[in-house]
Each structure stands twice: as structure tokens, then as C-alpha cells.
Motif scaffolding. Sequence first.
Motif, PDB file in Angstrom:
ATOM      1  N   LEU A 150      -0.705   4.495   3.801  1.00 21.79           N
ATOM      2  CA  LEU A 150      -0.585   3.221   4.514  1.00 21.79           C
ATOM      3  C   LEU A 150      -0.766   3.376   6.017  1.00 21.79           C
ATOM      4  O   LEU A 150      -0.905   2.388   6.735  1.00 21.79           O
ATOM      5  N   TYR A 502       3.335   5.310  -1.967  1.00 16.12           N
ATOM      6  CA  TYR A 502       4.054   4.098  -1.591  1.00 16.12           C
ATOM      7  C   TYR A 502       4.543   3.437  -2.873  1.00 16.12           C
ATOM      8  O   TYR A 502       4.243   3.906  -3.980  1.00 16.12           O
ATOM      9  N   ARG A 504       4.353  -0.046  -4.795  1.00 20.16           N
ATOM     10  CA  ARG A 504       3.636  -1.322  -4.734  1.00 20.16           C
ATOM     11  C   ARG A 504       4.551  -2.504  -5.008  1.00 20.16           C
ATOM     12  O   ARG A 504       4.384  -3.572  -4.422  1.00 20.16           O
ATOM     13  N   MET A 520       5.520  -3.661   5.888  1.00 14.55           N
ATOM     14  CA  MET A 520       5.043  -2.632   4.964  1.00 14.55           C
ATOM     15  C   MET A 520       4.363  -3.276   3.760  1.00 14.55           C
ATOM     16  O   MET A 520       3.267  -2.858   3.350  1.00 14.55           O
ATOM     17  N   LYS A 523       0.951  -4.813   4.210  1.00 13.88           N
ATOM     18  CA  LYS A 523      -0.103  -3.797   4.196  1.00 13.88           C
ATOM     19  C   LYS A 523      -0.365  -3.295   2.777  1.00 13.88           C
ATOM     20  O   LYS A 523      -1.511  -3.052   2.389  1.00 13.88           O
ATOM     21  N   ILE A 524       0.693  -3.140   1.988  1.00 16.98           N
ATOM     22  CA  ILE A 524       0.535  -2.655   0.613  1.00 16.98           C
ATOM     23  C   ILE A 524      -0.313  -3.625  -0.204  1.00 16.98           C
ATOM     24  O   ILE A 524      -1.169  -3.213  -0.999  1.00 16.98           O
ATOM     25  N   HIS A 527      -3.886  -3.065   0.230  1.00 18.97           N
ATOM     26  CA  HIS A 527      -4.340  -1.687   0.022  1.00 18.97           C
ATOM     27  C   HIS A 527      -4.876  -1.510  -1.399  1.00 18.97           C
ATOM     28  O   HIS A 527      -4.236  -1.907  -2.375  1.00 18.97           O
TER      29      HIS A 527
END
Length: 833
Positions: A150, A502, A504, A520, A523-524, A527
Motif C-alpha cells: 500500500l 494488508y 482487505r 488505509m 487505498k485498499i 488496490h
Amino acid sequence: MHRANTAFNLALSPIAHKSFATWLLKGSNKKVVHNAMAAAALRCYNSAAAEPFANGTTASYVEEMYNAWLRDPTSVHTSWDAYFRNNTYCGPPNLAPQQYNSLPVSAYAGMAGVGGAAPDSKTIDDHLAVQAIIRSYQIRGHNIAHLDPLEINSAELPRNSTIKVIHATFDFGEQDMERQFKLPSTTFIGGDEKQLPLREILNRLENVYCNKIGVEFMFINSLEQCNWIRKQFETPGVMNFSPEKKRLILARLTRATGFEGFLAKKYSSEKRFGLEGCEMLIPALKELIDASTELGVESVIMGMPHRGRLNTLANVCRKPLNQIFTQFAGLEAADDGSGDVKYHLGTYIERLNRVTNKNIRLAVVANPSHLEAVDPVVQGKTRAEQFYRGDQEGKKVMSILIHGDAAFCGQGVVYETMHLSDLPDYTTHGTIHVVANNQIGFTTDPRFSRSSPYCTDVARVVNAPIFHVNADDPEAVVHVCRVAAEWRNTFHKDVVIDLVGYRRNGHNEIDEPMFTQPLMYQKIRKHKNCLDIYADRLIAEGTCTSEEVKSVADKYEKICEEAFELAKTETHIKYKDWLDSPWSGFFEGKDPLKVSPTGVKEETLVHIGNRFSAPPPNAAEFVIHKGLIRVLNARKAMVEERVADWALGEAMAFGSLLKEGIHVRLSGQDVERGTFSHRHHVLHHQLVDKATYNALQHLYPDQAPYSVFEAKPLKVSPTGVKEETLVHIGNRFSAPPPNAAEFVIHKGLIRVLNARKAMVEERVADWALGEAMAFGSLLKEGIHVRLSGQDVERGTFSHRHHVLHHQLVDKATYNALQHLYPDQAPYSVFEAK
């Protein structure tokens, strides 16, 4: 003759030279001086024409050219470059005596095949600087490696740290980048090459230590082990995989991702603690098992928390999928026993490893919610199996422990288990630790859960190498796993793999992570998952096609669908399918309701008692503490009187088991002597260190082994609170921040605040509101309230929500209980593991 010799010696003396010079410089002799100097000049000129090329006059010039060429071959004419490269030039000899066991400075010139002249100090300094740069990469490269998929978290470093920081203190410019430097013996980046240009040295070091793998190993005391690790990562081409290997990695990653997707589709409202974001754990475990099986391991015992357990059972152990799916149905058990939730269950499988074509036993030990509680259980089970197999070096049986990042650094049992790893009586000869690092502990940010840069720093205390790797780079993960397996086989010591990925979803699949980690998870959600990233990479390089990728995914989807339909036909579950240690044959031919005779013959007890009360056979040489002589005499007296105290009775019980071939292992603190100084199974020589005698180890020639191992009023006050105080606290607790127009709250929390407001108006309270009122009343009285632990801001069941997080600004929070009264006590909420 005597006078002639005296005159000649006087003429050669320094005094004579001085007198002669004085005489020459007198005015009457100026013409003589002029003629002498002219003759000397003519003589030098004529001799230069007749002497060879490298005479005394040109030697200094050639040496200057040579030193310039050493610094930069392009700074001299091409003819000089060819001359020096062809080893034609031989520098002036060093006539100083060479010391014993030493080398001349010219040996460190840094150019293969160059002999003779020693380089100047600048050249030496530059070569030493290059060695320092190489060491700096080996020590600090992991700090700035690209480990986080990330790209939001990194080790604590000075602001704006980059790769250049590693070698910024060394005085090299662009003009030095093509200079050749000799590689030291502490690096393997050159392969078969002994020297490389500086630019190539830096590029190779950055690729090894600052890419998707961070190797943390320079704290290890053993030079042999450090060099072994360097060779595994620095040798050129070590990560060049064949197309077949890449397709195998892709297939395994497809199964891991497909399994989580299938469960999410079929059981969308069920907790399963999936691996989304860290799916590479499954190919990583399979690679560890493959590599270990190739090296001779026959049994692998694994311990892990709940996250990823179902995927591990399905795709690593190959547990029948229909048995896993049946656990979601809530069926009754067909056999006796006690069960647990599906993500706590263990299993035992014997199967063929298709990669190595060898049989392998896999056991996943059942584990409760206490995460790391299984660690010592796995180590004890592994040690026991090694003992009964006679595997004294751990070559046949090994353990793998999977951890979460927050638990690995936060739970003391990890540290305690680590410290058993090298003790002779507890070691399992190396454990591979895999940290499924999703960079969050429930809802706790890593910045508030530990003081160390990495969650794996606990492993440094036992000199275990730590391999950090980006979970979005499957080939890097597989390489690290193979190195870890080979390390364990070579050195029989622990090793840690920090698989940085990470999470999800939330802590579980029905959890909302945006409450506490809004940035966070923004952004996930943008991704791409690891499978898509790797599939695109292989398609781009021509290893496989998009049709092949889809075919593998569809094939596994079909397997899951068939197992799902089969699971629907089941009417009961079976506890025996989930045993992690099945004792095959243990109850065969026995009546479980019949108790076998347990009595022992008197002569056996007398024999054991006599041996237990006797001093060592070499008592004249073995000096026993005088207090123990009285203990032995007291034992002897009890045997003769046919009585026994606790210690003697225990010894007779142990001895009778040993006689029947049953191994007895006694371990723990103070087990040799006994807490109350009553046991004394091990006698210590009073003059010789580590010289001991254990009588129960010498009862019978064919007895089983006996192992003894030493391994740390309330006063209640009135608590009534006025109703208006509770209403005030409830109103403040249910209100949004004062700057609500600017402070963006998660929409789910707006509903929570409205529900609180309604309860205050109706004069009722749920658990969370009642807790807030209790805290608020304490704060009003000037009593500091400190709430700390994992997930305390939000509450384990998403009920508390004392701290509201701005959804667009990192670290922007609002805590209503900190703003109840102007003169209230402070209210502190700290997320920590």
C-alpha cells in the motif's frame, strides 16, 4: 698508504662535502663552478638519449600517470590505458622490509592483474569507501526496501529517506561511476567477477537489498551464517524462475484467491477470517513444505491463529472441501467429543507431495482465540515426535508457526517460546516463523501498538534472520521461503519470514474497518489483488495467456462447486475428522471400560528404592553436598522400614514406568531439586561444573530414558450520580464534533450517534452509553480515566466508538468524553496490543 686512505675517507664525509661546496662558491672559483655545471648538464642530456625508456628521469612521470589511471582509466591517453591494462608496467619496488603475516599495500590496488606500484591514498580511501557502502546496504537496506504493497507504512526513519542516504556520506560523483573497484570477500554481487564499475555495484546492491525483499541479518554473531545469507540473496540470477515454476506459483495463488472468493460468495454473512490481501501465505507455506520435503523432512507440525486457517486446511493440507463447507451448516455431531468454531479447528493429513513425489505428514494444531497460545504446544508436539523417531537433529520432523503481526510483537508467549529455541532440552532444531503481516491489529494502528520499527524485532534476541518481503511479489515470496527452508536445514535455527500484505476486509467479514482506518481502506479498495498483479505480469512477459489464467480459475471454481453440493447432503459433522493428533491403533483390541492392573511387585519397589537412595558408583570421586548424604540415608531407612514419603513414592512410580519402557520427562523450574527441596533426583558434584548423577537413569539396563530438564482489601464508596449529570454526559456523547461541517464522519457512525440521542431522550441506555456515563461521572469528579488495549476506541463488537475518525484527514480524531466539562479530568484512550 695510511695517509691516502685517511684523505679519501675525509673527502667522502659530510664535513668534506661542506668544505668543498664552500670552496667552490668562493669568488675566485666561479668560473670553475660554471664549467662544472655545464658539463654535468651536457652529460645528463647525452646519457638520456642512450638510456632505455623508463629511466630515473621518466619514472616519476610514469608513476603519476599510473596513479591517475588507477583513479580513472579514462583520464589518461588510450595508449597509456592499453599499456597499463596489458600488465606491461611494473612500478618501482618497495625496499622496506615486509612484516610477518602481512601484505604490501599494492595487493589492495583493486585491479586484477596489476602488480608493482602501490596506489595513492585517494585510491585506497575510495576502495575502503566502496566496502563501507556495501556493508551499509547489507545493514540498512531493509529500512528503505519497498515492502508495503500500500506504500503507507515504513520503518521509522528520518524524513525524506531514500536509497541515496545509504551512501550519501561518501564522496563519489558521477565521474566515479564507471571506475572499477575490487569486490571484498563479504559480498557475492559479482558472481564470478572480482571487480565491477561503481554504478553496477550500486545497482546490484539496490536490487538485492532495497527492492521487494528486506534482509535483516547483520546483527547475527556468526560470520559463517552472515556469509551464507549474503550468498543466497546476492548471487546474480538467484531469482530467475523457470516458466514452469512461475505457472505453478500462479496456480497456487489462484486456488488461494479462489477459495476466499468462493466462501465470500456462498457465506457472505459468516465470519471466516479470510486471507484477502495476504493470499500469498498459501503459496509460501506450500513452498516451505516442498523445499523441506526435498531436504528430507517427513512430518510438518503447524500452529496458526484463526486468520487464513480455513484456506490453509483446504489448499495446504488438502482437507476435503466438503468437510470444511459442512462446518458452515451448523449440524450436530455424529460422534462424542467437543468442537469449536470452524476457524479454530485443526487437522491431520498424510498425503503425497506432488512436487517432490514424497509422502508428507501435515498437522495443524487446534488453537483457541488466544492467538499465540498454540506456540509452545506446537514446539512440545514437535519435540515429542522427534524424540520418539530418534530424530536428534530435527531432519525428519519440523515445526512451522504462523503469526499475526500485532500478536507476534504483543504477546509474551512468543518471546518465551523464542527463548526455548536454542536450549538443548527444549530445542526443535529450528522453527520457521511466518508472520502474516496485514499491518493492523484488529483496529490498532502499528504506530500505536509497538515501540520497535518492525513487529518481528523480538526474533533478534535469538539471532534469527528476518526476511521481510512484499506479499504482492509472489516470486520474491517464494525465493524467501526456499532460503528459509534451506537455512533451517543447514543451521537448525529459527528463521522469520515477515510477509507484508494488508487486510482487505475488516477484522472479520461483517466488520466495518472505515470507522477507524478510513485512509488505509480508501487505498485498499483501489488496490488490485495479488493474483491480478501477477497474472498481468506473466501475460506481459509471455509466460502464459489470459485464457490459461481464466482456465485455472474456472477449474478450481468447479471443484469448489462440486464440494459445496456434496456438503449439502451431509446431515452430521464428525469431530474425529478434525483431530490434529489421531492415535491410530491406540484403542484397538482394548476394552475402554476395563482398567488394566496397575500394581507393582514389592521387589521392584525395593530395587528402585535402594538405587534411589544409593550414592553414585564412583562415590569416592563424586563429591556430594553433606546435606544430601543425610537425605540419601533417610531414604535408605524408609526402604528398610517399608514406608515412603512423597519424594520416595514419586521416585518409585517413575521407576516402575521406566522399567516398563515408558519414557518419563520432567521439565520446569526447580524440577531437579523440588520446590520444597524434597525431590533431589539429580545430584551435583560440588567441585566439578556440570558433573551430575541421576539414579533413576540407572535402574535397569533396558529401561526407558528418564529426562529431567530445568527450564516465574477494597473500600466501597457511594456511587450515586444525579440524573441531570447522566443526561448531560449522554447528550455530549451523542453529539457530533462542534465543527461537524468540516469533520467528515463515517455515515454508519451518524446512525450510531442518532441512536444514542434517542436513548438519552427515552432515559434508557445500552452497554456503550452506560459505560460512557460511568466514565463521564468519574471525569466530572476529577478522576483520570485511562482506557488502553486492542480495539478500545471502537470496542470489540463495534459498540463503543469513543473516538471518531475524520474520513479524509489522517490522525484527525474527536473524543466527546474529553469535552464534557471545562475542569474535568483527562480521558485517555490508547490503542495497543
